[in-house]
Design a protein around this motif. Structure first.
Motif, PDB file in Angstrom:
ATOM      1  N   ASP A 141       4.809  12.946  -2.104  1.00 44.55           N
ATOM      2  CA  ASP A 141       3.669  11.910  -1.969  1.00 44.55           C
ATOM      3  C   ASP A 141       2.451  12.102  -2.749  1.00 44.55           C
ATOM      4  O   ASP A 141       1.627  13.130  -2.459  1.00 44.55           O
ATOM      5  N   TRP A 179       6.098   4.937   0.547  1.00 45.08           N
ATOM      6  CA  TRP A 179       7.148   5.635   1.710  1.00 45.08           C
ATOM      7  C   TRP A 179       8.185   5.189   2.138  1.00 45.08           C
ATOM      8  O   TRP A 179       9.269   5.848   1.984  1.00 45.08           O
ATOM      9  N   ASN A 211       0.912  -1.171  -0.107  1.00 40.89           N
ATOM     10  CA  ASN A 211      -0.018   0.035  -0.006  1.00 40.89           C
ATOM     11  C   ASN A 211       0.848   1.224  -0.174  1.00 40.89           C
ATOM     12  O   ASN A 211       2.038   1.126  -0.142  1.00 40.89           O
ATOM     13  N   GLY A 212       0.154   2.396   0.170  1.00 41.89           N
ATOM     14  CA  GLY A 212       1.195   3.606   0.346  1.00 41.89           C
ATOM     15  C   GLY A 212       2.215   3.518   1.214  1.00 41.89           C
ATOM     16  O   GLY A 212       3.291   4.357   0.942  1.00 41.89           O
ATOM     17  N   HIS A 213       2.048   3.007   2.322  1.00 47.79           N
ATOM     18  CA  HIS A 213       2.928   3.004   3.402  1.00 47.79           C
ATOM     19  C   HIS A 213       4.302   2.262   2.878  1.00 47.79           C
ATOM     20  O   HIS A 213       5.340   2.660   3.173  1.00 47.79           O
ATOM     21  N   VAL A 215      -1.179  16.166  -1.616  1.00 42.99           N
ATOM     22  CA  VAL A 215      -2.469  16.419  -1.338  1.00 42.99           C
ATOM     23  C   VAL A 215      -2.632  15.767   0.088  1.00 42.99           C
ATOM     24  O   VAL A 215      -2.181  14.370   0.073  1.00 42.99           O
ATOM     25  N   PHE A 269      -0.703  12.906   7.048  1.00 42.81           N
ATOM     26  CA  PHE A 269       0.022  12.292   6.233  1.00 42.81           C
ATOM     27  C   PHE A 269       1.515  12.495   6.170  1.00 42.81           C
ATOM     28  O   PHE A 269       2.331  11.652   6.120  1.00 42.81           O
ATOM     29  N   GLN A 305      -5.014   2.639  -5.286  1.00 41.81           N
ATOM     30  CA  GLN A 305      -6.258   2.501  -4.749  1.00 41.81           C
ATOM     31  C   GLN A 305      -7.197   3.965  -4.609  1.00 41.81           C
ATOM     32  O   GLN A 305      -8.178   3.992  -4.024  1.00 41.81           O
ATOM     33  N   LYS A 306      -6.561   5.038  -5.418  1.00 43.39           N
ATOM     34  CA  LYS A 306      -7.187   6.131  -5.000  1.00 43.39           C
ATOM     35  C   LYS A 306      -7.482   6.810  -6.444  1.00 43.39           C
ATOM     36  O   LYS A 306      -8.424   6.153  -7.058  1.00 43.39           O
ATOM     37  N   THR A 332      -4.860  14.130   2.644  1.00 48.01           N
ATOM     38  CA  THR A 332      -5.837  13.236   2.531  1.00 48.01           C
ATOM     39  C   THR A 332      -6.783  13.473   3.862  1.00 48.01           C
ATOM     40  O   THR A 332      -7.954  13.471   3.680  1.00 48.01           O
TER      41      THR A 332
HETATM   42  C1  LIG Z   1      -3.698   6.988   1.468  1.00 51.64           C
HETATM   43  C2  LIG Z   1      -2.654   7.803   1.574  1.00 51.64           C
HETATM   44  C3  LIG Z   1      -1.541   7.481   2.210  1.00 51.64           C
HETATM   45  C4  LIG Z   1      -1.432   5.788   2.679  1.00 51.64           C
HETATM   46  O1  LIG Z   1      -1.677   5.012   1.895  1.00 51.64           O
HETATM   47  P1  LIG Z   1      -1.950   3.367   2.438  1.00 51.64           P
HETATM   48  O2  LIG Z   1      -2.354   2.808   1.091  1.00 51.64           O
HETATM   49  O3  LIG Z   1      -3.161   3.577   3.137  1.00 51.64           O
HETATM   50  O4  LIG Z   1      -0.786   2.921   2.926  1.00 51.64           O
HETATM   51  C5  LIG Z   1      -0.355   8.194   2.317  1.00 51.64           C
HETATM   52  N1  LIG Z   1      -0.189   9.160   1.823  1.00 51.64           N
HETATM   53  C6  LIG Z   1      -1.496   9.827   1.429  1.00 51.64           C
HETATM   54  C7  LIG Z   1      -1.591  11.407   0.873  1.00 51.64           C
HETATM   55  C8  LIG Z   1      -2.619   9.229   1.071  1.00 51.64           C
HETATM   56  O5  LIG Z   1      -3.656   9.568   0.518  1.00 51.64           O
END
Ligand SMILES: *Cc1c(COP(=O)(O)O)cnc(C)c1O
Length: 402
Positions: free
Chosen positions: A176, A74, A69-71, A147, A96, A201-202, A149
């Motif tokens: 990010d 990072w 995922n996003g983590h 952005v 975030f 997923q966004k 979130t």
């Molecule tokens: C959703 C989001 C994250 C985290 O992503 P995960 O998939 O939940 O790990 C990090 N940074 C931003 C700006 C986000 O919108």
């Protein structure tokens, strides 16, 4: 007939800021038997997808894919650029940025935080001043969230590049773009970003599970200078694999790739400029409605300056406990799920119930946004939450006339 009975049929709308609404075409593409991962369609398709991913990110440089995922993205970005003891500068505008800074700390970085609160954007002048003070160039990277979130603040990433340049500072600029890619204009190379991260997923409209790190030559040179990089997170072979599995550090995320292929076709078929313009127009419709409600009631947009607002998520305040009550009502009675307030108050603090968010990212159009706004207004009516009139007409005006 109860109001609740009205939701017995029809489509629900998950209007949270990620995971976002998944297009049927993406779901259908994923519904298939397991493919061969050694040769054939999946391998060809993946090779063809890398240039399309780079187009969406606005870069001609490298792309690395992670099953995460996003983590994870990072961590991947930092694992390739930061050694324990290095300093990073984290200008933060909500939750975030703190999250990314925590990952940096966990990897042994010394984090300098610049906190800009929860309702306004990064001030590039303060970033420039902090960089000028770092005469020894101990800061190796600036970690900026495009952005946020949680607050729905949108930061000016190109202005951060100008701040780095004005300070004559060599730190990498990392962005990010998890909540903005495929929603808000983002141009990695043109804006001078060295590393950008996103997840699927966004704005990219695929179920959570894959993430991307884009990096340029400056960032690749930093990676090459590090003594040691965790092999799983190392982006080198992922971006330039000798064997297919090295793209993913192991088995490919087979079905996600099929879904992503269709999502990229949808984005590039519509055209990135059109995608950004659609999000912008729908966001302005939402703001127009919120401003009308707020003229005669307590609802407030979290970000006062429209130029600092995301086009993909809107954070709102309604005095506690109205925020939670409204979410619960819309969910139970309309099949409309609104986002919780995130990071605006501690969970357990009664003030927590005064915040909520609208997700309007990715696969969204005018009728969905009008349904979302109509749902919020219906909830406020049902719960006797005071609100101004003319909100839906104001939103319709933006959608109809721009
Ligand atoms: C959703 C989001 C994250 C985290 O992503 P995960 O998939 O939940 O790990 C990090 N940074 C931003 C700006 C986000 O919108």
């Amino acid at each position: 007939m109860t109001v609740q009975a009205i939701r017995a049929k029809g489509r629900d709308y998950l209007a949270i800021p990620g995971p976002s609404v998944i297009p049927d075409a993406v779901l259908q593409a994923m519904h298939r038997p397991a493919p061969n991962i050694y040769s054939g369609e999946l391998v060809e398709m993946t090779h063809g997808m890398i240039p399309d991913l780079k187009r969406v990110a606005g870069t001609r440089h490298k792309a690395a894919i992670y099953i995460s995922n996003g983590h994870g993205a990072w961590e991947a970005a930092l694992a390739n650029t930061i050694a324990p003891g290095d300093a990073v500068l984290a200008p933060v505008t909500g939750s975030f940025g703190h999250g990314w800074a925590d990952v940096a700390r966990g990897l042994g970085a010394r984090v300098e935080l610049l906190d800009f609160g929860k309702s306004s954007a990064i001030d590039p002048a303060r970033v420039e001043a902090a960089l000028r003070e770092d005469r020894a160039h101990r800061i190796k990277a600036v970690l900026a969230v495009h952005v946020d979130t949680s607050s729905s603040v949108r930061n000016d990433i190109a202005a951060l590049r100008r701040a780095l340049d004005a300070a004559g500072h060599p730190a990498l600029l990392m962005a990010d773009c998890i909540a903005s890619m495929g929603c808000d204009r983002f141009e990695m190379d043109a804006w001078g970003v060295d590393v950008s991260v996103t997840a699927c997923q966004k704005g990219l409209m695929v179920p959570p599970g894959i993430a991307f790190v884009f990096f340029n030559d400056r960032a690749a040179a930093v990676r090459a200078s590090l003594d040691r990089v965790s092999p799983y997170w190392d982006w080198t072979l992922r971006a330039d694999p000798e064997i297919f599995y090295q793209h993913f550090g192991g088995t490919a995320p087979t079905h996600h790739l099929y879904g992503l292929r269709v999502a990229l076709d949808m984005i590039l078929g519509e055209g990135l400029d059109a995608v950004w313009a659609r999000h912008e127009r729908l966001a302005r419709a939402i703001w127009a409605a919120c401003e009308a409600w707020g003229r005669d009631g307590p609802l407030r947009l979290n970000v006062a300056d429209a130029a600092q607002r995301s086009h993909a998520v809107t954070s709102l305040h309604l005095p506690s406990p109205h925020g939670t009550a409204l979410r619960d009502w819309c969910d139970a009675n309309l099949g409309l799920t609104l986002g919780i307030g995130l990071g605006m108050a501690a969970p357990g603090d009664p003030a927590w119930h005064g915040f909520f968010r609208l997700g309007h990212m990715g696969h969204v159009n005018g009728q969905m946004i009008l349904g979302l706004l109509g749902g919020v207004e219906t909830g406020m009516l049902a719960l006797d939450i005071p609100h101004g009139t003319g909100a839906i007409a104001a939103a319709a005006g933006v959608i109809a006339r721009g």
